[in-house]
Structures are given as structure tokens and as C-alpha cells.
Design an enzyme around this catalytic site. Structure first.
Site, mmCIF file in Angstrom:
data_model
loop_
_atom_site.group_PDB
_atom_site.id
_atom_site.type_symbol
_atom_site.label_atom_id
_atom_site.label_comp_id
_atom_site.label_asym_id
_atom_site.label_seq_id
_atom_site.Cartn_x
_atom_site.Cartn_y
_atom_site.Cartn_z
ATOM 1 N N GLU A 226 75.578 56.172 73.628
ATOM 2 C CA GLU A 226 74.522 56.479 74.593
ATOM 3 C C GLU A 226 73.469 55.378 74.430
ATOM 4 O O GLU A 226 72.675 55.398 73.491
ATOM 5 C CB GLU A 226 73.925 57.860 74.318
ATOM 6 C CG GLU A 226 74.931 59.005 74.420
ATOM 7 C CD GLU A 226 75.504 59.172 75.810
ATOM 8 O OE1 GLU A 226 74.878 58.705 76.794
ATOM 9 O OE2 GLU A 226 76.593 59.763 75.935
ATOM 10 N N ASN B 102 63.277 57.978 69.479
ATOM 11 C CA ASN B 102 62.466 58.441 70.608
ATOM 12 C C ASN B 102 62.511 59.954 70.826
ATOM 13 O O ASN B 102 61.555 60.545 71.321
ATOM 14 C CB ASN B 102 62.840 57.690 71.894
ATOM 15 C CG ASN B 102 64.301 57.802 72.254
ATOM 16 O OD1 ASN B 102 65.165 57.930 71.381
ATOM 17 N ND2 ASN B 102 64.610 57.738 73.531
ATOM 18 N N CYS C 273 65.486 56.360 77.737
ATOM 19 C CA CYS C 273 66.445 55.507 78.447
ATOM 20 C C CYS C 273 66.623 55.938 79.905
ATOM 21 O O CYS C 273 67.246 55.205 80.677
ATOM 22 C CB CYS C 273 67.782 55.479 77.716
ATOM 23 S SG CYS C 273 68.405 57.091 77.266
#
Length: 475
Positions: free
Chosen positions: A247, A152, A281
């Protein structure tokens, strides 16, 4: 089309396979990437292990100069690199340019932190038995890093693996996402222009089904992973004796309280639920609005969602482009349809065209719907009224994720209460949870992961304290 090489111990190489990279918006081929053989992967890991002592001893100015060089070269080639990101990832140029700007800063921050990465001293004569003794404390690398970066943010999240490793003086083997390897390989090209020793870095386009061998390798005692929750925790379980930084996901919540600027809140939430096509996220997914302003706020939010410019990511005006592939968009569509079947109302969006899903706002979403409990990772959010701060914060915490939260308020007492009570890694006051400064500590709790990124924080994760005690010194 020429084959883009991977980087093995600082040099370009090709292997015995190729990986085709396609543009999510129209499916055209944007690149072909060489895939390393197992023997080449072994060579890269062995080189990282062999250079670890030299890397740790590398003067700070050498590390800093290399990082500053990459930052400067990214700036020189910014538009070219932004178009590369859009090509492989599908994000609009608007956001690709922003990602390049962030990567420039990430390497610059790393160069600055490298120059500050100094030893400290501690007097020990706070106890009579330690008179005349002083501790000299350094941070030393734990060993070579295995960095695994996602699709992403293919440039900046690769930068967040590589830059702190170089700054801390530890080798790194980076495995970029197979869908978006081109940006990371370009970083390899820029690193090859520096004076860093061979073996200090490799960028290996290893398929996901071969990544477990790297995770298992004892010569890579640190694993820094950004990606999905199941894969992240499986890495943690697979390598229990390694130092693992994860993460992972989130379903970011924004709270709108009565004293908020409702126009500002609606504008920011509308945009940052849908930027990167929701593939962040810390994108806004859950919106909790105080009931006293809910009816006033809701049409403002609908208006901002419906006003977003969607379509061709190559158009400078486009704000929301496609997801990474059609499979991802089909999954998002299925989750929304499931929520609607269970009673949710579509206030905006709710349609799919190929890999693109329209910016979508839902209301009356059941608490057990996937769009409420899981990470959508698409341009979808829901809005819900709440009765006061207590319920709002309870709703935010009622999640298996805990990455960041945004609270729109002007009340300082409420701000500090949010910081104290919200079970997340970061609280953003007066803005969306999607805000991240690349130099700040960044990470989450619960299923959002362990450890922190941000240059200094990552350098601390990659290193550990080592003490030398001097005896008999006058203090």
C-alpha cells in the site's frame, strides 16, 4: 520517563537500546521505547514459525473473541489512546479520535469476518467425467506475516496488519514506524490480555536499517507493507518469491463537474486536502474543475482552505497540525517554492513555521512540477480548469499513481464511466478520494501498489485456497 517495552511472542521485553519519541509540534519527549537485539528478533521470528500450525488450527470463536476484546478495550480507553496518537504523531485530536474510532471498527470487522471464515463446496458434475465428485475448498494461511506499518496512522494501519492476520489464523510480526511506535505497542498490551497462543504476534521496534533482515527471512513468507514507493518496490524486488502486499503512495485527484454541488465539493476538498496535514496517501492533491463552473468554484475553495483552523494539535478546534517533523515541512516548502518559481500562483497558504506548513492552494502549476507529478504528502493541492469529462479523466489518469479518485457528479452514467475508465483502485462518487471504509477493499494500481486491504481482502491475501475432492458421493 519509563521505557515502554516491545512485545516478543506475546510478552513484554526490553533490549539493549532505546528509541526516543518526540512530539512534532514542540519537540518535547513523549516516550522512550525499548529496541530489541538481533537475538530477540530471531526469537520472535522463530516463535511465529513454531506456532503457525497451532494458529491455523485455532477455533474461529477463539480468534473472534480475541479481536472483539481488543475492539472493546480500545473503546474503553479511546480518549487516552487518541491523546497518545496526537503525542507521537502530531495530528490534531479531532483526527486522532477519528483514528481510534476506526481502529475499534477494524478489530470489530475482523472479529465478524473471522466467524464467517468458512469452507465452501463445489459440485464437479458439470462435466460427465466428474459425476459423483465434490470439491471441499478452504483457505489456509500462507505462513507468518511480516507487517510494516507507517507513521501517518500509527494505530489503525497497525490494526490493518494485525487484525486480519489473527482472523485468518496466521502469526504476525509487526514492525511499526520508528517515529510513532507507541500506538502499536499499546495494541500489543491489549493483545496480551487475550488467550491467543504465545508466538502468534510480536510487535518489534526494529530500526529501519535492520528491517531488511526481516524482509529476507524465509520464515516470513508474507510481507504486508504500507509506506513510501521506493521502499515498497525495493521490498518487492528483494523478496521476489514472497507474497507481497504494498500500500504505497498517491496524488489523489478530485473532479468537479457542472452538475456538482459546488459548496459541498469546495468544503470537502478544502478539508481533505489538508487533514492529517496532508499526510495521507488519499489526501486530495489534484483538483480538476469543469471550465464552465471554474470561476464560480474557485473562490469557494479558497474560502474553505483559508478558514481551516491551524495550530496546536491539542486544541479541540484545530483541523490542521504539524507534519511529522520539520524535515518533512522543509521538503514541502521546497516543492511549493519550486512550482512558484516555474510559474505557479499561490492562492492560499504557502508559508512554513517549524514543522507546520500552512494549508496551501496553487493554480497554474506546470505539468512537470513535483507538486503535480509526485506525492506531496503535505497540506498542498493545486486546481486546474478542464474542458469536459474527457479531459478531466485524461488528467486523472496522467499519473504514475492510481490509488483513489473522487468525482463530484450527480450523473449516474458519468459515475459508471468513471468506475470503468479511471485507472485507480477505487472511485468515490460525490465525495473526495480521501474516503475509506475500513471493511471495503482498499488499494491501488501502478505506483500505488499491489494487493488490497480491508479485512476480508487482507485475509484472502494472507491465505490461499486448498482443495479436497470427495469421490463417489451422491449429489
Amino acid at each position: 520517563m519509563n521505557v515502554t517495552p516491545f512485545w516478543l511472542a506475546g510478552r513484554p521485553e526490553t533490549g539493549d537500546g532505546e528509541l526516543t519519541v518526540t512530539h512534532p509540534y514542540d519537540g518535547r519527549v513523549v516516550g522512550t521505547v525499548a529496541v530489541p537485539t538481533p537475538a530477540q528478533v530471531e526469537e520472535a521470528v522463530a516463535a511465529a514459525d513454531a506456532v503457525r500450525a497451532r494458529a491455523a488450527a485455532l477455533p474461529l470463536h477463539v480468534r473472534a473473541d480475541a479481536l472483539a476484546h481488543v475492539s472493546a478495550r480500545l473503546a474503553e480507553r479511546a480518549e487516552e489512546i487518541a491523546r497518545l496518537i496526537t503525542g507521537e504523531n502530531g495530528k490534531p485530536l479531532l483526527w486522532a479520535r477519528g483514528e481510534v474510532a476506526r481502529a475499534i471498527s477494524t478489530f470489530r470487522f475482523a472479529a465478524e469476518e473471522a466467524r464467517r471464515f468458512s469452507a465452501t463446496t463445489q459440485r464437479l458434475d458439470t462435466d460427465p467425467a466428474a459425476e459423483g465428485r465434490m470439491a471441499y475448498i478452504t483457505r489456509v494461511p500462507r505462513g507468518p506475516v511480516l507487517g510494516i506499518s507507517p507513521f501517518n496512522f500509527p494505530l489503525n494501519l497497525a490494526a490493518h496488519k494485525i487484525a486480519p492476520a489473527i482472523a485468518a489464523g496466521t502469526p504476525i510480526v509487526l514492525k511499526p514506524a520508528p517515529a510513532t511506535p507507541l500506538s502499536a505497542l499499546l495494541l500489543g498490551e491489549l493483545l496480551a490480555e487475550t488467550e491467543l497462543p504465545a508466538g502468534m504476534w510480536s510487535v518489534l521496534t526494529v530500526p529501519n536499517d535492520r528491517a531488511s533482515d526481516l524482509v529476507d527471512d524465509p520464515r516470513l513468507p508474507i510481507v504486508s507493507f504500507t509506506g513510501s514507493v521506493p521502499v515498497g518496490w525495493s521490498i518487492n524486488d528483494r523478496a521476489p518469491r514472497k507474497h507481497v502486499t504494498l500500500e504505497l503512495g498517491g496524488n489523489g485527484a478530485a473532479v468537479v463537474l457542472p452538475d456538482a454541488d459546488l459548496d459541498w465539493a469546495a468544503k470537502r476538498i478544502g478539508l481533505f486536502a489538508n487533514y492529517q496535514a496532508g499526510q495521507s496517501c488519499i489526501a486530495v492533491q489534484r483538483v480538476y474543475v469543469d471550465r464552465s463552473v471554474y470561476e464560480e468554484f474557485l473562490p469557494k475553495l479558497v474560502e474553505h482552505v483559508e478558514s481551516l483552523v491551524t495550530g496546536d494539535p491539542w486544541d479541540d478546534k484545530t483541523q490542521v497540525g504539524p507534519l511529522v517533523n520539520e524535515e518533512a515541512a522543509v521538503r514541502v516548502e521546497a516543492w511549493v517554492d519550486e512550482a512558484v518559481a516555474a510559474g505557479a500562483k499561490v492562492l492560499a497558504g504557502g508559508t512554513r513555521e517549524g514543522a507546520a506548513y500552512a494549508p496551501t492552494l496553487l493554480a497554474d502549476v506546470p505539468d512537470d512540477a513535483k507538486v503535480a507529478r509526485e506525492e506531496v504528502f503535505g497540506p498542498v493541492m493545486f486546481v486546474q480548469p478542464v474542458d469536459g469529462v474527457d479531459e478531466a479523466f485524461e488528467r486523472v489518469n496522467d499519473s504514475k499513481f492510481g490509488l483513489q479518485a473522487g468525482v463530484f457528479t450527480r450523473n449516474l452514467d458519468v459515475a459508471f464511466r468513471a468506475h470503468r475508465e479511471l485507472d485507480v483502485g477505487g472511485v468515490v462518487i460525490g465525495d473526495v478520494p480521501s474516503y475509506r471504509a475500513d471493511q471495503m477493499p482498499y488499494g491501488g494500481v501502478k505506483d500505488s501498489g499491489v494487493g488490497r486491504e480491508g479485512l476480508r481482502s487482507a485475509m484472502e491475501d494472507y491465505t490461499e485456497e486448498k482443495v479436497m475432492v470427495f469421490t463417489g458421493l451422491p449429489l
